[in-house]
Design a protein around this motif. Structure first.
Motif, PDB file in Angstrom:
ATOM      1  N   ALA A  46     -14.056  10.239   5.771  1.00  0.00           N
ATOM      2  CA  ALA A  46     -12.650   9.846   5.840  1.00  0.00           C
ATOM      3  C   ALA A  46     -12.491   8.365   6.161  1.00  0.00           C
ATOM      4  N   GLY A  47     -13.266   7.870   7.105  1.00  0.00           N
ATOM      5  CA  GLY A  47     -13.152   6.469   7.483  1.00  0.00           C
ATOM      6  C   GLY A  47     -13.548   5.537   6.351  1.00  0.00           C
ATOM      7  N   MET A  48     -14.569   5.956   5.592  1.00  0.00           N
ATOM      8  CA  MET A  48     -15.032   5.124   4.490  1.00  0.00           C
ATOM      9  C   MET A  48     -13.952   5.000   3.409  1.00  0.00           C
ATOM     10  N   TRP A  49     -13.439   6.127   2.942  1.00  0.00           N
ATOM     11  CA  TRP A  49     -12.414   6.079   1.897  1.00  0.00           C
ATOM     12  C   TRP A  49     -11.105   5.517   2.440  1.00  0.00           C
ATOM     13  N   GLY A  50     -10.896   5.688   3.738  1.00  0.00           N
ATOM     14  CA  GLY A  50      -9.709   5.107   4.353  1.00  0.00           C
ATOM     15  C   GLY A  50      -9.735   3.588   4.362  1.00  0.00           C
ATOM     16  N   SER A  51     -10.883   3.008   4.006  1.00  0.00           N
ATOM     17  CA  SER A  51     -10.996   1.559   3.955  1.00  0.00           C
ATOM     18  C   SER A  51     -10.645   0.993   2.586  1.00  0.00           C
ATOM     19  N   ILE A  52     -10.310   1.862   1.634  1.00  0.00           N
ATOM     20  CA  ILE A  52      -9.924   1.382   0.305  1.00  0.00           C
ATOM     21  C   ILE A  52      -8.634   2.029  -0.185  1.00  0.00           C
ATOM     22  N   LEU A  53      -8.364   3.275   0.222  1.00  0.00           N
ATOM     23  CA  LEU A  53      -7.173   3.967  -0.290  1.00  0.00           C
ATOM     24  C   LEU A  53      -5.867   3.273   0.091  1.00  0.00           C
ATOM     25  N   PRO A  54      -5.684   2.782   1.340  1.00  0.00           N
ATOM     26  CA  PRO A  54      -4.435   2.065   1.633  1.00  0.00           C
ATOM     27  C   PRO A  54      -4.252   0.833   0.750  1.00  0.00           C
ATOM     28  N   ALA A  55      -5.340   0.124   0.465  1.00  0.00           N
ATOM     29  CA  ALA A  55      -5.247  -1.059  -0.383  1.00  0.00           C
ATOM     30  C   ALA A  55      -4.875  -0.674  -1.810  1.00  0.00           C
ATOM     31  N   ALA A  56      -5.448   0.417  -2.294  1.00  0.00           N
ATOM     32  CA  ALA A  56      -5.141   0.858  -3.655  1.00  0.00           C
ATOM     33  C   ALA A  56      -3.670   1.254  -3.780  1.00  0.00           C
ATOM     34  N   TRP A  57      -3.142   1.909  -2.753  1.00  0.00           N
ATOM     35  CA  TRP A  57      -1.727   2.289  -2.784  1.00  0.00           C
ATOM     36  C   TRP A  57      -0.839   1.053  -2.645  1.00  0.00           C
ATOM     37  N   SER A  58      -1.268   0.088  -1.847  1.00  0.00           N
ATOM     38  CA  SER A  58      -0.511  -1.164  -1.756  1.00  0.00           C
ATOM     39  C   SER A  58      -0.446  -1.850  -3.119  1.00  0.00           C
ATOM     40  N   TYR A  59      -1.513  -1.753  -3.891  1.00  0.00           N
ATOM     41  CA  TYR A  59      -1.501  -2.313  -5.242  1.00  0.00           C
ATOM     42  C   TYR A  59      -0.402  -1.646  -6.067  1.00  0.00           C
ATOM     43  N   CYS A  60      -0.314  -0.319  -5.981  1.00  0.00           N
ATOM     44  CA  CYS A  60       0.716   0.410  -6.733  1.00  0.00           C
ATOM     45  C   CYS A  60       2.120  -0.003  -6.310  1.00  0.00           C
ATOM     46  N   LEU A  61       2.315  -0.195  -5.012  1.00  0.00           N
ATOM     47  CA  LEU A  61       3.624  -0.615  -4.506  1.00  0.00           C
ATOM     48  C   LEU A  61       3.962  -2.022  -4.971  1.00  0.00           C
ATOM     49  N   ALA A  62       2.979  -2.917  -4.920  1.00  0.00           N
ATOM     50  CA  ALA A  62       3.205  -4.286  -5.374  1.00  0.00           C
ATOM     51  C   ALA A  62       3.528  -4.308  -6.866  1.00  0.00           C
ATOM     52  N   ALA A  63       2.861  -3.453  -7.622  1.00  0.00           N
ATOM     53  CA  ALA A  63       3.133  -3.372  -9.061  1.00  0.00           C
ATOM     54  C   ALA A  63       4.554  -2.878  -9.313  1.00  0.00           C
ATOM     55  N   ARG A  64       4.962  -1.868  -8.576  1.00  0.00           N
ATOM     56  CA  ARG A  64       6.320  -1.319  -8.723  1.00  0.00           C
ATOM     57  C   ARG A  64       7.372  -2.394  -8.437  1.00  0.00           C
ATOM     58  N   ALA A  65       7.127  -3.219  -7.421  1.00  0.00           N
ATOM     59  CA  ALA A  65       8.068  -4.269  -7.054  1.00  0.00           C
ATOM     60  C   ALA A  65       8.181  -5.332  -8.145  1.00  0.00           C
ATOM     61  N   ARG A  66       7.195  -5.377  -9.020  1.00  0.00           N
ATOM     62  CA  ARG A  66       7.180  -6.366 -10.104  1.00  0.00           C
ATOM     63  C   ARG A  66       7.515  -5.752 -11.458  1.00  0.00           C
ATOM     64  N   GLY A  67       8.077  -4.560 -11.437  1.00  0.00           N
ATOM     65  CA  GLY A  67       8.501  -3.923 -12.675  1.00  0.00           C
ATOM     66  C   GLY A  67       7.394  -3.246 -13.456  1.00  0.00           C
ATOM     67  N   LEU A  68       6.267  -3.013 -12.791  1.00  0.00           N
ATOM     68  CA  LEU A  68       5.141  -2.358 -13.443  1.00  0.00           C
ATOM     69  C   LEU A  68       5.047  -0.904 -13.016  1.00  0.00           C
ATOM     70  N   GLY A  69       4.619  -0.066 -13.934  1.00  0.00           N
ATOM     71  CA  GLY A  69       4.368   1.334 -13.631  1.00  0.00           C
ATOM     72  C   GLY A  69       2.880   1.572 -13.486  1.00  0.00           C
ATOM     73  N   THR A  70       2.516   2.516 -12.637  1.00  0.00           N
ATOM     74  CA  THR A  70       1.117   2.867 -12.425  1.00  0.00           C
ATOM     75  C   THR A  70       0.987   4.386 -12.341  1.00  0.00           C
TER      76      THR A  70
END
Length: 215
Positions: free
Chosen positions: A135-159
């Motif tokens: 859990a700790g290992m994947w928890g070190s990348i999953l929040p960043a990956a979701w932040s990417y999706c949020l940043a994309a959404r804010a810029r009019g991109l779909g993921t």
């Protein structure tokens, strides 16, 4: 260009986009880099920041990854756990599930045509995944990956967040030339979306899933 969206709206309208991905409109490289730059602000275990990001835009590379994804998705769609086979006893929920099922199949046929494919990865020094708690290992990348999706959404991109390709992870790793100590986390097709915007999806009432102090 970043649209005006409140934090609550961003968090409740960042939906999985499959049928509404614009396969014809190019996505500027600098926009993708901005999204990754935002993602790198996410937390990671012991602040190691061992993430690596593979962005695939070359048509041949996209087609190769898309072919692997389609192969894996076909197996999934025939399985008992496929979206369209779930909640068959609930007519209203079943309708939603069948729409999801159809959209998964739609994207499977077109994954290689999506302008940008993003694969957040994690570098593991030992080159082997731990046998115990991960859990700790994947928890070190999953929040960043979701932040990417949020940043994309804010810029009019779909993921769309998908992991189906991981059934053939080694094949994709070979296509992308990944070192043995780099492990893929997800495959995130990224494109501008068609239509105006998105709305929150139906969800269970908080009272059905929230527990205070103990079960």
């Amino acid at each position: 260009m970043i649209g005006v969206v409140t934090p609550d709206e961003l968090l409740t309208t960042t939906r999985t986009v499959r049928k509404r991905l614009d396969l014809e409109r190019p996505v500027p490289r600098e926009v993708v880099e901005d999204c990754v730059r935002i993602a790198l602000q996410a937390p990671s275990g012991s602040n190691r920041q061992t993430w690596q990001w593979i962005v695939v835009t070359d048509p041949d590379q996209r087609a190769a990854v898309g072919a692997v994804y389609k192969k894996s998705c076909e197996t999934y769609l025939e399985s008992q756990g496929a979206a369209g086979r779930l909640f068959a006893e609930d007519p209203e929920r079943s309708k939603v599930q069948k729409r999801v099922h159809d959209s998964v199949a739609f994207l499977a046929d077109r994954m290689g045509d999506v302008p940008v494919l993003v694969l957040p990865c994690l570098r593991v020094a030992s080159g082997r995944l731990p046998s115990g708690n991960q859990a700790g290992m994947w928890g070190s990348i999953l929040p960043a990956a979701w932040s990417y999706c949020l940043a994309a959404r804010a810029r009019g991109l779909g993921t769309a967040w998908t992991t189906l390709h991981l059934a053939y992870e080694n094949e994709v790793a070979e296509i992308l030339g990944l070192p043995e100590d780099v492990f893929q986390t997800a495959l995130i097709p990224t494109a501008y979306y068609t239509g105006d915007t998105f709305k929150p999806a139906p969800r269970q009432p908080v009272s059905e899933v929230l527990h205070w102090d103990r079960w």
